[in-house]
Every structure is written in structure tokens, then in C-alpha cells.
Write a protein that holds these residues in place. Sequence first.
Motif, PDB file in Angstrom:
ATOM      1  N   VAL A 170      11.825   6.702 -17.429  1.00 33.72           N
ATOM      2  CA  VAL A 170      12.134   8.088 -17.785  1.00 33.72           C
ATOM      3  C   VAL A 170      10.854   8.920 -17.798  1.00 33.72           C
ATOM      4  O   VAL A 170      10.827  10.049 -17.297  1.00 33.72           O
ATOM      5  N   GLU A 171       9.781   8.360 -18.348  1.00 33.97           N
ATOM      6  CA  GLU A 171       8.510   9.090 -18.363  1.00 33.97           C
ATOM      7  C   GLU A 171       8.019   9.351 -16.937  1.00 33.97           C
ATOM      8  O   GLU A 171       7.514  10.426 -16.635  1.00 33.97           O
ATOM      9  N   HIS A 172       8.176   8.380 -16.056  1.00 34.58           N
ATOM     10  CA  HIS A 172       7.797   8.568 -14.650  1.00 34.58           C
ATOM     11  C   HIS A 172       8.609   9.699 -14.027  1.00 34.58           C
ATOM     12  O   HIS A 172       8.081  10.498 -13.260  1.00 34.58           O
ATOM     13  N   LEU A 173       9.904   9.737 -14.320  1.00 34.69           N
ATOM     14  CA  LEU A 173      10.752  10.784 -13.751  1.00 34.69           C
ATOM     15  C   LEU A 173      10.348  12.166 -14.247  1.00 34.69           C
ATOM     16  O   LEU A 173      10.365  13.139 -13.497  1.00 34.69           O
ATOM     17  N   ARG A 174       9.983  12.263 -15.496  1.00 31.25           N
ATOM     18  CA  ARG A 174       9.633  13.561 -16.086  1.00 31.25           C
ATOM     19  C   ARG A 174       8.226  14.017 -15.720  1.00 31.25           C
ATOM     20  O   ARG A 174       8.009  15.185 -15.443  1.00 31.25           O
ATOM     21  N   ASN A 175       7.266  13.116 -15.781  1.00 32.27           N
ATOM     22  CA  ASN A 175       5.858  13.487 -15.639  1.00 32.27           C
ATOM     23  C   ASN A 175       5.229  13.090 -14.314  1.00 32.27           C
ATOM     24  O   ASN A 175       4.070  13.384 -14.083  1.00 32.27           O
ATOM     25  N   GLY A 176       5.950  12.381 -13.502  1.00 30.07           N
ATOM     26  CA  GLY A 176       5.376  11.926 -12.238  1.00 30.07           C
ATOM     27  C   GLY A 176       4.641  10.611 -12.410  1.00 30.07           C
ATOM     28  O   GLY A 176       4.491  10.089 -13.506  1.00 30.07           O
ATOM     29  N   CYS A 177       4.166  10.114 -11.336  1.00 35.97           N
ATOM     30  CA  CYS A 177       3.504   8.825 -11.313  1.00 35.97           C
ATOM     31  C   CYS A 177       2.052   8.984 -11.774  1.00 35.97           C
ATOM     32  O   CYS A 177       1.326   9.802 -11.223  1.00 35.97           O
ATOM     33  N   PRO A 178       1.601   8.201 -12.769  1.00 39.48           N
ATOM     34  CA  PRO A 178       0.237   8.353 -13.273  1.00 39.48           C
ATOM     35  C   PRO A 178      -0.822   7.649 -12.424  1.00 39.48           C
ATOM     36  O   PRO A 178      -2.000   7.769 -12.703  1.00 39.48           O
ATOM     37  N   TYR A 179      -0.412   6.933 -11.410  1.00 45.27           N
ATOM     38  CA  TYR A 179      -1.341   6.153 -10.604  1.00 45.27           C
ATOM     39  C   TYR A 179      -1.815   6.936  -9.391  1.00 45.27           C
ATOM     40  O   TYR A 179      -1.053   7.678  -8.789  1.00 45.27           O
ATOM     41  N   ILE A 180      -3.070   6.750  -9.034  1.00 45.00           N
ATOM     42  CA  ILE A 180      -3.559   7.228  -7.751  1.00 45.00           C
ATOM     43  C   ILE A 180      -3.255   6.105  -6.776  1.00 45.00           C
ATOM     44  O   ILE A 180      -3.824   5.016  -6.853  1.00 45.00           O
ATOM     45  N   PRO A 202       0.827  -1.205   0.000  1.00 40.04           N
ATOM     46  CA  PRO A 202       0.000   0.000   0.000  1.00 40.04           C
ATOM     47  C   PRO A 202       0.867   1.262   0.000  1.00 40.04           C
ATOM     48  O   PRO A 202       1.901   1.314   0.653  1.00 40.04           O
ATOM     49  N   GLY A 203       0.441   2.247  -0.765  1.00 43.62           N
ATOM     50  CA  GLY A 203       1.168   3.511  -0.823  1.00 43.62           C
ATOM     51  C   GLY A 203       2.274   3.546  -1.861  1.00 43.62           C
ATOM     52  O   GLY A 203       2.969   4.542  -1.986  1.00 43.62           O
ATOM     53  N   GLU A 204       2.446   2.480  -2.628  1.00 45.02           N
ATOM     54  CA  GLU A 204       3.502   2.423  -3.647  1.00 45.02           C
ATOM     55  C   GLU A 204       2.873   2.323  -5.031  1.00 45.02           C
ATOM     56  O   GLU A 204       1.847   1.673  -5.216  1.00 45.02           O
ATOM     57  N   CYS A 205       3.517   2.934  -6.015  1.00 51.26           N
ATOM     58  CA  CYS A 205       3.083   2.839  -7.404  1.00 51.26           C
ATOM     59  C   CYS A 205       3.420   1.446  -7.924  1.00 51.26           C
ATOM     60  O   CYS A 205       4.551   0.985  -7.772  1.00 51.26           O
ATOM     61  N   PRO A 206       2.451   0.748  -8.530  1.00 52.31           N
ATOM     62  CA  PRO A 206       2.712  -0.612  -9.018  1.00 52.31           C
ATOM     63  C   PRO A 206       3.861  -0.669 -10.031  1.00 52.31           C
ATOM     64  O   PRO A 206       4.688  -1.575  -9.976  1.00 52.31           O
ATOM     65  N   GLN A 207       3.917   0.285 -10.951  1.00 49.58           N
ATOM     66  CA  GLN A 207       4.985   0.265 -11.949  1.00 49.58           C
ATOM     67  C   GLN A 207       6.346   0.542 -11.309  1.00 49.58           C
ATOM     68  O   GLN A 207       7.313  -0.165 -11.580  1.00 49.58           O
ATOM     69  N   CYS A 208       6.418   1.535 -10.456  1.00 53.99           N
ATOM     70  CA  CYS A 208       7.692   1.843  -9.790  1.00 53.99           C
ATOM     71  C   CYS A 208       8.174   0.657  -8.960  1.00 53.99           C
ATOM     72  O   CYS A 208       9.352   0.318  -8.968  1.00 53.99           O
ATOM     73  N   TRP A 209       7.256   0.039  -8.245  1.00 56.99           N
ATOM     74  CA  TRP A 209       7.608  -1.101  -7.394  1.00 56.99           C
ATOM     75  C   TRP A 209       8.151  -2.256  -8.226  1.00 56.99           C
ATOM     76  O   TRP A 209       9.176  -2.840  -7.903  1.00 56.99           O
ATOM     77  N   GLN A 210       7.446  -2.604  -9.309  1.00 53.79           N
ATOM     78  CA  GLN A 210       7.889  -3.718 -10.142  1.00 53.79           C
ATOM     79  C   GLN A 210       9.241  -3.424 -10.792  1.00 53.79           C
ATOM     80  O   GLN A 210      10.107  -4.292 -10.851  1.00 53.79           O
TER      81      GLN A 210
END
Length: 56
Positions: free
Chosen positions: A37-47, A8-16
Motif C-alpha cells: 500500500v505504501e508503494h502504491l501511494r508513495n511510489g517505489c523508494p528504490y533507485i 535489472p530494472g525491477e524494484c526488489p520489494q515489488c518483485w519479491q
Amino acid sequence: MPGKDTPPGECPQCWQHAHDRRAHRHLRPREDCPQCVEHLRNGCPYIVPKQKTRRR
């Protein structure tokens, strides 16, 4: 990509991508992962749901 459940509290893509070596094995040495790279530039797209706190 099977792996550990995302806590809980973690982005699924970042975690994987951080805990599963298979996420980046298709990349050449020193090649950046486009998804990371997209995550670093635009932030995490997940709630991301936060872990519920227990009160005593």
C-alpha cells in the motif's frame, strides 16, 4: 526472504512481493499488505538500475 534474483530494472520489494507467496502469507484474507500500500501511494523508494543495452 530468499527467492529469485531481481531482474535489472525491477524494484526488489515489488518483485519479491509479486513472485514469492511467503511475502503475504501472514495476512488475513482480503487484508492489504502495508508495504505494498505504501508503494502504491508513495511510489517505489528504490533507485532501480536499468539493464544495459548492447549495440552491434
